[in-house]
Motif scaffolding. Structure first.
Motif, PDB file in Angstrom:
ATOM      1  N   GLU A 131       1.183  -1.248  -0.102  1.00  0.00           N
ATOM      2  CA  GLU A 131      -0.519  -0.083   0.066  1.00  0.00           C
ATOM      3  C   GLU A 131       0.779   1.208  -0.113  1.00  0.00           C
ATOM      4  OE1 GLU A 131      -3.293  -0.213  -0.633  1.00  0.00           O
ATOM      5  OE2 GLU A 131      -3.212   1.964  -0.313  1.00  0.00           O
ATOM      6  N   ASP A 132       2.199   1.390   0.281  1.00  0.00           N
ATOM      7  CA  ASP A 132       3.017   2.513   0.782  1.00  0.00           C
ATOM      8  C   ASP A 132       3.804   2.339  -0.687  1.00  0.00           C
ATOM      9  OD1 ASP A 132       4.654   0.350   1.362  1.00  0.00           O
ATOM     10  OD2 ASP A 132       5.438   0.663   3.457  1.00  0.00           O
ATOM     11  N   LEU A 133       3.706   1.336  -1.332  1.00  0.00           N
ATOM     12  CA  LEU A 133       4.822   1.619  -2.644  1.00  0.00           C
ATOM     13  C   LEU A 133       5.553   0.928  -2.629  1.00  0.00           C
ATOM     14  CD1 LEU A 133       3.723   5.238  -4.218  1.00  0.00           C
ATOM     15  CD2 LEU A 133       2.444   2.714  -4.599  1.00  0.00           C
ATOM     16  N   SER A 134       5.673   0.363  -1.866  1.00  0.00           N
ATOM     17  CA  SER A 134       7.565  -0.316  -1.112  1.00  0.00           C
ATOM     18  C   SER A 134       7.260  -1.365  -1.555  1.00  0.00           C
ATOM     19  CB  SER A 134       8.061  -0.337  -0.180  1.00  0.00           C
ATOM     20  OG  SER A 134       6.921  -1.265   0.830  1.00  0.00           O
ATOM     21  N   ILE A 135       8.387  -2.135  -1.837  1.00  0.00           N
ATOM     22  CA  ILE A 135       8.859  -3.822  -2.369  1.00  0.00           C
ATOM     23  C   ILE A 135       8.108  -4.637  -1.426  1.00  0.00           C
ATOM     24  CG2 ILE A 135      10.020  -5.831  -3.711  1.00  0.00           C
ATOM     25  CD1 ILE A 135      10.779  -3.132  -5.646  1.00  0.00           C
ATOM     26  N   ASN A 151      16.281  -0.525  -7.997  1.00  0.00           N
ATOM     27  CA  ASN A 151      16.442  -0.359  -7.297  1.00  0.00           C
ATOM     28  C   ASN A 151      17.298   0.187  -6.769  1.00  0.00           C
ATOM     29  OD1 ASN A 151      16.515  -1.240  -4.249  1.00  0.00           O
ATOM     30  ND2 ASN A 151      18.643  -1.348  -3.791  1.00  0.00           N
ATOM     31  N   PRO A 152      17.104   2.337  -6.214  1.00  0.00           N
ATOM     32  CA  PRO A 152      15.465   2.069  -5.701  1.00  0.00           C
ATOM     33  C   PRO A 152      14.894   2.476  -7.123  1.00  0.00           C
ATOM     34  CG  PRO A 152      17.615   3.764  -5.242  1.00  0.00           C
ATOM     35  CD  PRO A 152      17.268   2.672  -6.480  1.00  0.00           C
ATOM     36  N   GLY A 157      10.597   5.775  -6.344  1.00  0.00           N
ATOM     37  CA  GLY A 157      12.048   6.607  -5.373  1.00  0.00           C
ATOM     38  C   GLY A 157      12.840   5.745  -4.233  1.00  0.00           C
ATOM     39  N   MET A 158      11.664   4.642  -4.168  1.00  0.00           N
ATOM     40  CA  MET A 158      11.952   3.543  -2.418  1.00  0.00           C
ATOM     41  C   MET A 158      13.687   2.537  -2.634  1.00  0.00           C
ATOM     42  SD  MET A 158       8.655   3.582  -1.015  1.00  0.00           S
ATOM     43  CE  MET A 158       8.627   3.099   0.783  1.00  0.00           C
ATOM     44  N   LEU A 159      14.320   2.310  -1.743  1.00  0.00           N
ATOM     45  CA  LEU A 159      15.256   1.727  -1.442  1.00  0.00           C
ATOM     46  C   LEU A 159      14.985   0.311  -0.519  1.00  0.00           C
ATOM     47  CD1 LEU A 159      18.066   1.701  -2.702  1.00  0.00           C
ATOM     48  CD2 LEU A 159      18.760   2.579   0.045  1.00  0.00           C
ATOM     49  N   LYS A 290      15.404   8.001  -2.974  1.00  0.00           N
ATOM     50  CA  LYS A 290      16.606   7.036  -2.425  1.00  0.00           C
ATOM     51  C   LYS A 290      17.506   8.002  -3.942  1.00  0.00           C
ATOM     52  CE  LYS A 290      17.502   6.687   1.896  1.00  0.00           C
ATOM     53  NZ  LYS A 290      17.935   8.158   2.877  1.00  0.00           N
ATOM     54  N   THR A 291      16.921   8.284  -4.680  1.00  0.00           N
ATOM     55  CA  THR A 291      16.872   8.967  -6.097  1.00  0.00           C
ATOM     56  C   THR A 291      17.421  10.043  -6.463  1.00  0.00           C
ATOM     57  OG1 THR A 291      15.021   9.011  -6.447  1.00  0.00           O
ATOM     58  CG2 THR A 291      15.649   6.814  -6.984  1.00  0.00           C
TER      59      THR A 291
END
Ligand SMILES: *Cc1c(COP(=O)(O)O)cnc(C)c1O
Length: 354
Positions: A131-135, A151-152, A157-159, A290-291
Protein backbone atom coordinates in the motif's frame (compact mmCIF):
# COMPACT_ATOMS: atom_id res chain seq x y z
CA UNK A 1 2.18 0.52 -40.11
CA UNK A 2 3.09 -0.85 -43.50
CA UNK A 3 1.71 -4.03 -45.00
CA UNK A 4 5.16 -5.58 -44.56
CA UNK A 5 5.21 -5.56 -40.75
CA UNK A 6 5.34 -9.11 -39.48
CA UNK A 7 2.29 -10.48 -37.64
CA UNK A 8 4.06 -11.00 -34.34
CA UNK A 9 4.69 -7.26 -34.05
CA UNK A 10 1.20 -6.05 -34.91
CA UNK A 11 0.30 -5.47 -31.28
CA UNK A 12 3.58 -3.86 -30.20
CA UNK A 13 3.18 -0.68 -28.16
CA UNK A 14 6.54 1.09 -28.08
CA UNK A 15 7.86 3.02 -25.07
CA UNK A 16 6.97 6.72 -24.95
CA UNK A 17 10.13 8.66 -24.10
CA UNK A 18 9.74 11.74 -21.90
CA UNK A 19 8.84 14.96 -23.68
CA UNK A 20 11.66 17.05 -25.08
CA UNK A 21 12.16 20.77 -24.51
CA UNK A 22 10.07 22.91 -26.79
CA UNK A 23 8.98 26.51 -26.94
CA UNK A 24 7.81 27.88 -23.61
CA UNK A 25 9.60 25.27 -21.49
CA UNK A 26 12.23 26.75 -19.20
CA UNK A 27 12.86 23.85 -16.84
CA UNK A 28 12.97 20.18 -17.77
CA UNK A 29 12.41 17.95 -14.74
CA UNK A 30 10.75 15.00 -16.44
CA UNK A 31 13.42 12.45 -17.43
CA UNK A 32 15.79 12.29 -14.47
CA UNK A 33 18.76 13.81 -16.23
CA UNK A 34 21.52 15.46 -14.23
CA UNK A 35 21.48 19.26 -14.06
CA UNK A 36 25.29 19.17 -14.20
CA UNK A 37 27.38 18.78 -17.35
CA UNK A 38 29.56 15.70 -17.81
CA UNK A 39 32.95 15.83 -16.06
CA UNK A 40 35.52 18.15 -17.69
CA UNK A 41 37.93 15.21 -17.83
CA UNK A 42 35.33 13.23 -19.78
CA UNK A 43 34.94 16.16 -22.18
CA UNK A 44 38.67 16.20 -22.72
CA UNK A 45 38.71 12.46 -23.49
CA UNK A 46 35.77 12.86 -25.88
CA UNK A 47 37.68 15.45 -27.93
CA UNK A 48 40.67 13.12 -28.13
CA UNK A 49 38.49 10.17 -29.16
CA UNK A 50 36.86 12.31 -31.84
CA UNK A 51 40.20 12.45 -33.63
CA UNK A 52 40.17 8.72 -34.37
CA UNK A 53 36.60 8.23 -35.52
CA UNK A 54 37.73 6.73 -38.84
CA UNK A 55 38.69 3.53 -37.00
CA UNK A 56 36.55 0.84 -35.42
CA UNK A 57 37.11 0.93 -31.68
CA UNK A 58 37.96 -2.01 -29.42
CA UNK A 59 34.59 -3.83 -29.32
CA UNK A 60 35.48 -5.18 -25.87
CA UNK A 61 35.79 -1.71 -24.38
CA UNK A 62 38.73 -3.13 -22.46
CA UNK A 63 40.09 0.16 -21.18
CA UNK A 64 36.82 1.03 -19.44
CA UNK A 65 36.04 -2.52 -18.29
CA UNK A 66 39.44 -2.70 -16.62
CA UNK A 67 38.81 0.62 -14.93
CA UNK A 68 35.39 -0.52 -13.70
CA UNK A 69 36.86 -3.85 -12.57
CA UNK A 70 39.37 -2.03 -10.38
CA UNK A 71 36.69 0.33 -9.09
CA UNK A 72 34.39 -2.52 -8.06
CA UNK A 73 37.11 -5.07 -7.23
CA UNK A 74 35.99 -7.50 -9.92
CA UNK A 75 37.48 -9.28 -12.92
CA UNK A 76 36.89 -7.58 -16.25
CA UNK A 77 35.27 -10.85 -17.41
CA UNK A 78 32.47 -10.04 -14.96
CA UNK A 79 31.58 -6.79 -16.74
CA UNK A 80 30.00 -5.99 -20.08
CA UNK A 81 29.24 -2.56 -21.52
CA UNK A 82 26.12 -1.55 -23.38
CA UNK A 83 24.70 1.33 -25.37
CA UNK A 84 22.86 2.62 -22.30
CA UNK A 85 21.39 0.19 -19.81
CA UNK A 86 18.32 -0.11 -22.02
CA UNK A 87 20.55 -1.90 -24.53
CA UNK A 88 21.67 -4.32 -21.82
CA UNK A 89 18.10 -4.89 -20.63
CA UNK A 90 17.15 -5.70 -24.20
CA UNK A 91 20.00 -8.23 -24.39
CA UNK A 92 19.01 -9.71 -21.03
CA UNK A 93 15.42 -10.20 -22.21
CA UNK A 94 16.52 -11.83 -25.44
CA UNK A 95 19.07 -14.14 -23.82
CA UNK A 96 17.61 -15.22 -20.48
CA UNK A 97 13.82 -15.03 -20.64
CA UNK A 98 11.70 -17.43 -22.63
CA UNK A 99 8.11 -17.59 -23.78
CA UNK A 100 7.25 -20.43 -21.42
CA UNK A 101 8.72 -19.02 -18.19
CA UNK A 102 7.09 -16.29 -16.17
CA UNK A 103 9.08 -13.17 -15.40
CA UNK A 104 8.37 -11.50 -12.05
CA UNK A 105 8.43 -7.69 -11.88
CA UNK A 106 6.81 -5.17 -9.51
CA UNK A 107 3.43 -3.87 -10.76
CA UNK A 108 4.82 -0.36 -10.58
CA UNK A 109 8.33 -0.11 -11.96
CA UNK A 110 10.36 1.06 -14.95
CA UNK A 111 7.92 1.07 -17.88
CA UNK A 112 10.36 -0.45 -20.30
CA UNK A 113 10.30 -3.88 -18.62
CA UNK A 114 6.79 -4.60 -19.84
CA UNK A 115 7.59 -3.32 -23.31
CA UNK A 116 10.51 -5.72 -23.70
CA UNK A 117 8.35 -8.50 -22.30
CA UNK A 118 5.73 -7.74 -24.97
CA UNK A 119 8.35 -7.58 -27.69
CA UNK A 120 9.76 -10.99 -26.77
CA UNK A 121 6.39 -12.52 -25.79
CA UNK A 122 7.55 -13.17 -22.24
CA UNK A 123 4.71 -13.85 -19.80
CA UNK A 124 4.90 -11.41 -16.90
CA UNK A 125 3.66 -11.65 -13.34
CA UNK A 126 3.21 -8.18 -11.90
CA UNK A 127 3.76 -8.41 -8.17
CA UNK A 128 1.81 -5.60 -6.43
CA UNK A 129 3.75 -3.11 -4.34
CA UNK A 130 2.55 -2.68 -0.78
CA UNK A 131 0.00 0.00 0.00
CA UNK A 132 2.86 2.42 0.84
CA UNK A 133 4.39 1.70 -2.61
CA UNK A 134 7.33 -0.28 -1.24
CA UNK A 135 8.47 -3.63 -2.63
CA UNK A 136 7.57 -6.47 -0.30
CA UNK A 137 10.50 -8.92 -0.33
CA UNK A 138 8.33 -11.70 1.07
CA UNK A 139 6.45 -11.68 -2.22
CA UNK A 140 9.61 -12.67 -4.09
CA UNK A 141 10.58 -15.85 -2.26
CA UNK A 142 10.81 -19.27 -3.94
CA UNK A 143 9.51 -18.16 -7.34
CA UNK A 144 9.41 -20.27 -10.50
CA UNK A 145 10.90 -17.72 -12.89
CA UNK A 146 13.41 -14.90 -13.18
CA UNK A 147 12.98 -11.69 -11.20
CA UNK A 148 13.65 -8.14 -12.34
CA UNK A 149 13.30 -4.91 -10.40
CA UNK A 150 14.91 -1.51 -10.06
CA UNK A 151 16.60 -0.57 -6.81
CA UNK A 152 15.82 2.12 -5.86
CA UNK A 153 12.55 1.48 -7.64
CA UNK A 154 11.16 3.86 -10.25
CA UNK A 155 9.05 5.91 -10.19
CA UNK A 156 8.61 5.52 -6.43
CA UNK A 157 12.25 6.25 -5.52
CA UNK A 158 12.12 3.74 -2.66
CA UNK A 159 15.17 1.69 -1.72
CA UNK A 160 15.59 -1.93 -0.63
CA UNK A 161 18.52 -2.70 1.65
CA UNK A 162 21.31 -5.07 0.64
CA UNK A 163 20.03 -7.47 3.27
CA UNK A 164 16.56 -7.50 1.74
CA UNK A 165 17.95 -8.16 -1.74
CA UNK A 166 20.13 -10.90 -0.33
CA UNK A 167 17.01 -12.57 1.07
CA UNK A 168 15.54 -12.62 -2.44
CA UNK A 169 18.75 -14.03 -3.93
CA UNK A 170 19.01 -16.66 -1.21
CA UNK A 171 15.41 -17.82 -1.73
CA UNK A 172 15.77 -18.05 -5.52
CA UNK A 173 19.15 -19.66 -6.07
CA UNK A 174 17.96 -21.32 -9.28
CA UNK A 175 16.45 -18.16 -10.74
CA UNK A 176 18.21 -15.22 -12.30
CA UNK A 177 17.66 -12.07 -10.24
CA UNK A 178 18.32 -8.82 -12.09
CA UNK A 179 18.75 -5.61 -10.13
CA UNK A 180 18.57 -2.40 -12.16
CA UNK A 181 20.63 0.14 -10.21
CA UNK A 182 20.05 3.20 -12.42
CA UNK A 183 19.65 5.41 -9.33
CA UNK A 184 21.84 3.66 -6.77
CA UNK A 185 24.33 6.54 -6.46
CA UNK A 186 21.82 8.92 -4.88
CA UNK A 187 21.75 7.33 -1.45
CA UNK A 188 21.70 3.56 -1.87
CA UNK A 189 24.22 0.78 -1.56
CA UNK A 190 25.03 -1.25 -4.67
CA UNK A 191 24.72 -5.03 -4.53
CA UNK A 192 27.62 -5.43 -6.97
CA UNK A 193 29.81 -6.83 -4.14
CA UNK A 194 27.30 -9.73 -3.84
CA UNK A 195 28.17 -10.92 -7.34
CA UNK A 196 31.12 -12.90 -5.94
CA UNK A 197 28.77 -14.84 -3.69
CA UNK A 198 25.65 -15.28 -5.86
CA UNK A 199 25.83 -16.88 -9.30
CA UNK A 200 22.16 -15.93 -9.84
CA UNK A 201 22.71 -12.16 -9.53
CA UNK A 202 22.95 -9.76 -12.46
CA UNK A 203 23.32 -6.03 -11.76
CA UNK A 204 22.76 -3.29 -14.34
CA UNK A 205 24.01 0.27 -13.94
CA UNK A 206 24.04 3.34 -16.17
CA UNK A 207 26.15 6.44 -16.69
CA UNK A 208 23.01 8.34 -17.71
CA UNK A 209 21.92 9.70 -14.36
CA UNK A 210 24.59 10.12 -11.68
CA UNK A 211 27.40 10.61 -14.20
CA UNK A 212 25.57 13.13 -16.40
CA UNK A 213 25.86 11.07 -19.58
CA UNK A 214 22.27 10.43 -20.70
CA UNK A 215 23.05 11.58 -24.22
CA UNK A 216 26.18 9.44 -24.47
CA UNK A 217 24.35 6.12 -24.00
CA UNK A 218 26.56 4.05 -21.74
CA UNK A 219 25.65 1.35 -19.26
CA UNK A 220 27.22 -1.79 -17.85
CA UNK A 221 26.15 -5.11 -16.41
CA UNK A 222 27.95 -7.09 -13.71
CA UNK A 223 27.60 -10.79 -12.91
CA UNK A 224 29.68 -13.93 -12.69
CA UNK A 225 31.62 -14.58 -15.89
CA UNK A 226 29.31 -17.25 -17.34
CA UNK A 227 26.36 -14.85 -17.36
CA UNK A 228 28.44 -12.10 -18.93
CA UNK A 229 29.62 -14.62 -21.52
CA UNK A 230 25.98 -15.26 -22.49
CA UNK A 231 25.43 -11.53 -22.95
CA UNK A 232 28.59 -11.35 -25.05
CA UNK A 233 27.18 -14.00 -27.34
CA UNK A 234 24.17 -11.86 -28.19
CA UNK A 235 26.31 -8.73 -28.47
CA UNK A 236 28.56 -10.47 -30.99
CA UNK A 237 25.53 -11.83 -32.83
CA UNK A 238 23.93 -8.43 -33.26
CA UNK A 239 26.11 -5.34 -32.75
CA UNK A 240 29.68 -5.84 -31.50
CA UNK A 241 30.44 -2.12 -31.76
CA UNK A 242 27.41 -1.06 -29.74
CA UNK A 243 29.38 1.38 -27.56
CA UNK A 244 30.96 4.17 -29.57
CA UNK A 245 34.48 5.37 -28.83
CA UNK A 246 33.46 8.83 -27.61
CA UNK A 247 31.05 7.43 -25.05
CA UNK A 248 33.58 4.81 -24.02
CA UNK A 249 36.23 7.45 -23.36
CA UNK A 250 33.70 9.75 -21.70
CA UNK A 251 32.90 6.89 -19.35
CA UNK A 252 36.56 6.49 -18.52
CA UNK A 253 36.88 10.18 -17.69
CA UNK A 254 33.69 10.08 -15.61
CA UNK A 255 35.03 7.20 -13.51
CA UNK A 256 38.46 8.78 -13.10
CA UNK A 257 36.91 12.06 -11.95
CA UNK A 258 35.55 10.58 -8.73
CA UNK A 259 35.55 13.87 -6.86
CA UNK A 260 33.34 15.59 -9.44
CA UNK A 261 30.95 12.63 -9.34
CA UNK A 262 30.67 12.64 -5.55
CA UNK A 263 30.17 16.40 -5.40
CA UNK A 264 27.33 16.25 -7.92
CA UNK A 265 25.58 13.35 -6.21
CA UNK A 266 25.85 15.17 -2.90
CA UNK A 267 24.44 18.38 -4.37
CA UNK A 268 21.47 16.48 -5.77
CA UNK A 269 20.85 14.67 -2.49
CA UNK A 270 20.87 18.01 -0.65
CA UNK A 271 18.57 19.63 -3.19
CA UNK A 272 16.20 16.66 -2.84
CA UNK A 273 16.05 16.87 0.93
CA UNK A 274 15.58 20.64 0.76
CA UNK A 275 12.83 20.35 -1.82
CA UNK A 276 10.90 17.66 0.06
CA UNK A 277 11.03 19.66 3.26
CA UNK A 278 9.64 22.76 1.53
CA UNK A 279 7.08 20.82 -0.49
CA UNK A 280 5.69 19.14 2.63
CA UNK A 281 5.04 22.60 4.10
CA UNK A 282 2.63 23.31 1.24
CA UNK A 283 0.72 20.05 1.32
CA UNK A 284 2.80 17.60 -0.72
CA UNK A 285 3.80 14.14 0.41
CA UNK A 286 5.48 11.09 -1.06
CA UNK A 287 7.64 8.08 -0.31
CA UNK A 288 11.21 8.61 0.90
CA UNK A 289 13.33 8.97 -2.21
CA UNK A 290 16.88 7.68 -2.58
CA UNK A 291 17.06 8.79 -6.20
CA UNK A 292 17.43 11.99 -8.21
CA UNK A 293 13.67 12.38 -8.39
CA UNK A 294 10.75 12.58 -6.01
CA UNK A 295 7.33 11.02 -6.43
CA UNK A 296 4.81 13.29 -4.78
CA UNK A 297 1.12 14.06 -4.57
CA UNK A 298 -0.83 16.96 -3.16
CA UNK A 299 -3.60 16.70 -0.60
CA UNK A 300 -5.99 18.66 -2.82
CA UNK A 301 -4.70 18.70 -6.40
CA UNK A 302 -4.75 15.82 -8.86
CA UNK A 303 -1.57 14.55 -10.52
CA UNK A 304 -2.74 15.28 -14.02
CA UNK A 305 -3.66 18.82 -13.00
CA UNK A 306 -0.28 19.43 -11.38
CA UNK A 307 1.44 18.20 -14.51
CA UNK A 308 -0.52 20.47 -16.84
CA UNK A 309 -0.40 23.51 -14.54
CA UNK A 310 3.37 23.25 -14.28
CA UNK A 311 3.69 22.80 -18.02
CA UNK A 312 1.71 26.00 -18.53
CA UNK A 313 4.32 27.68 -16.35
CA UNK A 314 7.16 26.29 -18.41
CA UNK A 315 8.14 23.36 -16.19
CA UNK A 316 8.03 19.77 -17.44
CA UNK A 317 7.46 16.97 -14.94
CA UNK A 318 6.22 13.42 -15.51
CA UNK A 319 2.74 12.11 -14.84
CA UNK A 320 1.76 8.44 -15.16
CA UNK A 321 -1.91 7.70 -15.89
CA UNK A 322 -1.60 4.18 -14.35
CA UNK A 323 -4.37 3.56 -11.79
CA UNK A 324 -2.55 3.28 -8.49
CA UNK A 325 -0.21 6.20 -9.11
CA UNK A 326 -2.24 8.70 -11.13
CA UNK A 327 -2.42 11.08 -8.17
CA UNK A 328 1.35 11.51 -8.26
CA UNK A 329 3.85 13.40 -10.33
CA UNK A 330 7.47 12.40 -10.69
CA UNK A 331 9.84 15.33 -10.50
CA UNK A 332 13.55 15.21 -11.31
CA UNK A 333 15.81 16.89 -8.78
CA UNK A 334 17.90 19.62 -10.36
CA UNK A 335 20.07 22.25 -8.70
CA UNK A 336 18.84 24.02 -5.59
CA UNK A 337 18.02 27.03 -7.83
CA UNK A 338 15.94 24.77 -10.09
CA UNK A 339 14.03 23.50 -7.06
CA UNK A 340 13.36 27.05 -5.85
CA UNK A 341 11.99 27.89 -9.27
CA UNK A 342 9.75 24.83 -9.07
CA UNK A 343 8.60 25.66 -5.54
CA UNK A 344 7.63 29.15 -6.68
CA UNK A 345 5.61 27.67 -9.53
CA UNK A 346 3.91 25.20 -7.19
CA UNK A 347 3.03 28.07 -4.86
CA UNK A 348 1.53 29.96 -7.77
CA UNK A 349 -0.53 26.93 -8.83
CA UNK A 350 -1.83 26.52 -5.29
CA UNK A 351 -2.72 30.20 -4.92
CA UNK A 352 -4.61 30.17 -8.18
CA UNK A 353 -6.64 27.21 -7.01
CA UNK A 354 -7.75 28.70 -3.69
C1 LIG B 1 16.92 5.74 -16.90
C2 LIG B 1 16.70 4.30 -16.58
C3 LIG B 1 17.25 3.28 -17.35
C4 LIG B 1 17.87 3.52 -18.69
O1 LIG B 1 19.04 4.12 -18.65
P1 LIG B 1 19.93 4.30 -19.95
O2 LIG B 1 21.26 3.83 -19.50
O3 LIG B 1 19.88 5.74 -20.27
O4 LIG B 1 19.38 3.44 -21.05
C5 LIG B 1 17.12 1.98 -16.93
N1 LIG B 1 16.43 1.68 -15.82
C6 LIG B 1 15.86 2.62 -15.06
C7 LIG B 1 15.10 2.24 -13.86
C8 LIG B 1 15.97 3.96 -15.44
O5 LIG B 1 15.35 4.90 -14.74
Amino acid sequence: MSRFLKDSLLSLKPYTPGEQIKEGIRLKLNTNESPFPVSPLAQEYISKAAQSLQFYQDPEGTILREKLARYWELEKEQIILGNGSDDLLNQIFSVFFSEDTKLYIPDISYGFYKIYADLYHIPVVEVPLREDLSISCEDYLNLDGPILFANPNAPTGMLLSTKEIESILEANLDQLVIVDEAYIDFGGESVIPLVAKYSNLLVVQTFSKSRSMAGARLGFAVAQAEIIQDLRSIKYSTNPYNVNIMSLMAGLGAIEDQEYFEENCQAIIEAREYFMQEAEKIGFSGPESKTNFVFIKHERLRGEFLYSSLKKRGILVRHFPQDRISEYVRITIGTKENMDELLAALQAVLEEEI
